[in-house]
Enzyme design. Structure first.
Site, PDB file in Angstrom:
ATOM      1  N   ASP A  50      51.049  -9.609  45.092  1.00  9.62           N
ATOM      2  CA  ASP A  50      51.952  -8.974  46.045  1.00  9.62           C
ATOM      3  C   ASP A  50      51.484  -9.393  47.439  1.00  9.62           C
ATOM      4  OD1 ASP A  50      53.780  -6.881  47.130  1.00  9.62           O
ATOM      5  OD2 ASP A  50      51.869  -5.983  47.723  1.00  9.62           O
ATOM      6  N   ALA A  51      52.404  -9.412  48.394  1.00  8.08           N
ATOM      7  CA  ALA A  51      52.044  -9.831  49.751  1.00  8.08           C
ATOM      8  C   ALA A  51      51.730  -8.661  50.664  1.00  8.08           C
ATOM      9  CB  ALA A  51      53.166 -10.680  50.350  1.00  8.08           C
ATOM     10  N   TYR A  52      52.707  -7.777  50.872  1.00  8.37           N
ATOM     11  CA  TYR A  52      52.602  -6.740  51.898  1.00  8.37           C
ATOM     12  C   TYR A  52      51.755  -5.566  51.426  1.00  8.37           C
ATOM     13  CZ  TYR A  52      56.113  -9.545  54.153  1.00  8.37           C
ATOM     14  OH  TYR A  52      56.772 -10.601  54.738  1.00  8.37           O
ATOM     15  N   ARG A  88      56.341   2.237  56.908  1.00  6.53           N
ATOM     16  CA  ARG A  88      56.051   1.657  55.594  1.00  6.53           C
ATOM     17  C   ARG A  88      56.708   2.452  54.471  1.00  6.53           C
ATOM     18  NH1 ARG A  88      55.362  -2.566  52.283  1.00  6.53           N
ATOM     19  NH2 ARG A  88      53.717  -2.253  50.738  1.00  6.53           N
ATOM     20  N   SER A 137      56.858 -11.352  46.039  1.00  6.35           N
ATOM     21  CA  SER A 137      57.015 -10.284  47.025  1.00  6.35           C
ATOM     22  C   SER A 137      58.467  -9.844  47.154  1.00  6.35           C
ATOM     23  CB  SER A 137      56.524 -10.789  48.387  1.00  6.35           C
ATOM     24  OG  SER A 137      56.831  -9.880  49.424  1.00  6.35           O
ATOM     25  N   ASN A 138      58.645  -8.584  47.563  1.00  3.81           N
ATOM     26  CA  ASN A 138      59.968  -8.095  47.937  1.00  3.81           C
ATOM     27  C   ASN A 138      60.488  -8.770  49.197  1.00  3.81           C
ATOM     28  OD1 ASN A 138      60.321  -6.269  45.836  1.00  3.81           O
ATOM     29  ND2 ASN A 138      59.526  -4.524  46.981  1.00  3.81           N
TER      30      ASN A 138
END
Length: 225
Positions: free
Chosen positions: A16-18, A47, A123-124
Site C-alpha cells: 500500500d502507498a498512503y 485522512r 494503491s487507491n
C-alpha cells in the site's frame, strides 16, 4: 542469509502507498505553524474522511478518482475546523501530491529487490496522483510496478482491486506478500489470499480476528528482521 518468513516463501512484495510507504500526515506537518493548534486534528479528519468516502462509494458500486476524494475530504476537514485559514487549502493539496516517504522505505525496497523479489505498489490513489508521489519520494528505481485500483473501478477492499497485482506481476496470490499500515487493508488482503504483513507504527489494537496478518511489524524494515 535466508530471508525471514513469510518472505522465504514469496516471489513478490506488494505495498500500500498512503500511510505505508508515504506519511499521509506530512502534508499538514509542513504547514503546521500556519495552521496552529488544530493541525493534528485537521490531518486526522482529512485522512479519515478520505478513506470513508472510498468505502461508501465502493459499497454503492460507484467510483471516482482518489484525488477527487482527497480534495473533498480536505474541504470537509476545513469546514470541521473553522479556525484554520482556508487560504492554506492549495498549499495543503500541493503538499499531499509530494508526501514524505518514511525514512526506512528506500533501503528496504532496495534490499528486497537485491534478494530477487518483485516489488510493487497497489494503491487507491489514481495514476497521476501515484506518479507524482513516487517521483517526489524518489522511489521510481525501487519498484517493478506502480498500480492504481483505477482499472478495477472499485477501491480496496474489493477483491477486484487486489487482483490487479497478480495479473500485472505474473505472481500467484499465494506467493505474494502484501504490506499495509491499514488494518482494514490487511483484512481485505487476507480475504483475497495474499500473505499480509501489518505495519503497526502506533501500537493500535488488533481487529478482524478472522482475517489476521501473518506478521506484525513496527516499521517497514521489520520485514527483513
Amino acid at each position: 542469509m535466508p530471508l525471514p518468513a513469510p518472505l522465504d516463501r514469496t516471489e513478490a512484495v506488494v505495498f500500500d502507498a498512503y500511510g505505508t510507504l508515504l506519511d499521509v500526515h506530512s502534508a499538514v506537518q509542513r504547514h503546521a505553524a500556519a495552521i496552529g493548534p488544530e493541525a493534528q486534528r485537521l490531518s486526522e479528519t482529512w485522512r479519515q474522511k478520505q478513506l470513508e468516502y472510498s468505502w461508501v462509494l465502493s459499497l454503492c458500486g460507484r467510483y471516482e478518482p482518489f484525488w477527487t476524494l482527497t480534495e473533498r475530504a480536505l474541504d470537509h476537514a476545513l469546514a470541521r475546523h473553522p479556525g484554520v485559514d482556508r487560504a492554506l487549502r492549495a498549499g495543503l493539496l500541493d503538499a499531499y501530491r509530494a508526501l514524505d516517504a518514511y525514512p526506512e522505505v528506500p533501503g528496504t525496497l532496495e534490499t528486497l529487490r537485491r534478494e530477487g523479489l518483485k516489488t510493487a505498489i497497489l494503491s487507491n490513489g489514481d495514476p497521476a496522483m501515484l506518479d507524482a508521489a513516487v517521483r517526489a519520494a524518489g522511489l521510481e528505481g525501487h519498484l517493478d510496478a506502480v498500480l492504481s485500483v483505477d482499472p478495477a473501478g472499485l477501491f480496496k477492499t474489493s477483491p477486484r482491486a487486489y487482483a490487479l497485482a497478480p495479473e500485472r506481476l505474473g505472481v500467484a496470490r499465494e506467493r505474494t506478500v502484501f504490506v499495509s499500515s491499514n488494518r482494514w487493508d490487511i483484512a481485505g488482503a487476507a480475504a483475497y489470499g495474499f500473505a499480509p504483513v501489518w505495519v503497526n507504527r502506533t501500537d493500535l489494537p488488533d481487529e478482524y480476528p478472522d482475517l489476521a496478518p501473518v506478521r506484525v511489524i513496527r516499521a517497514l524494515d521489520g520485514l527483513l528482521a
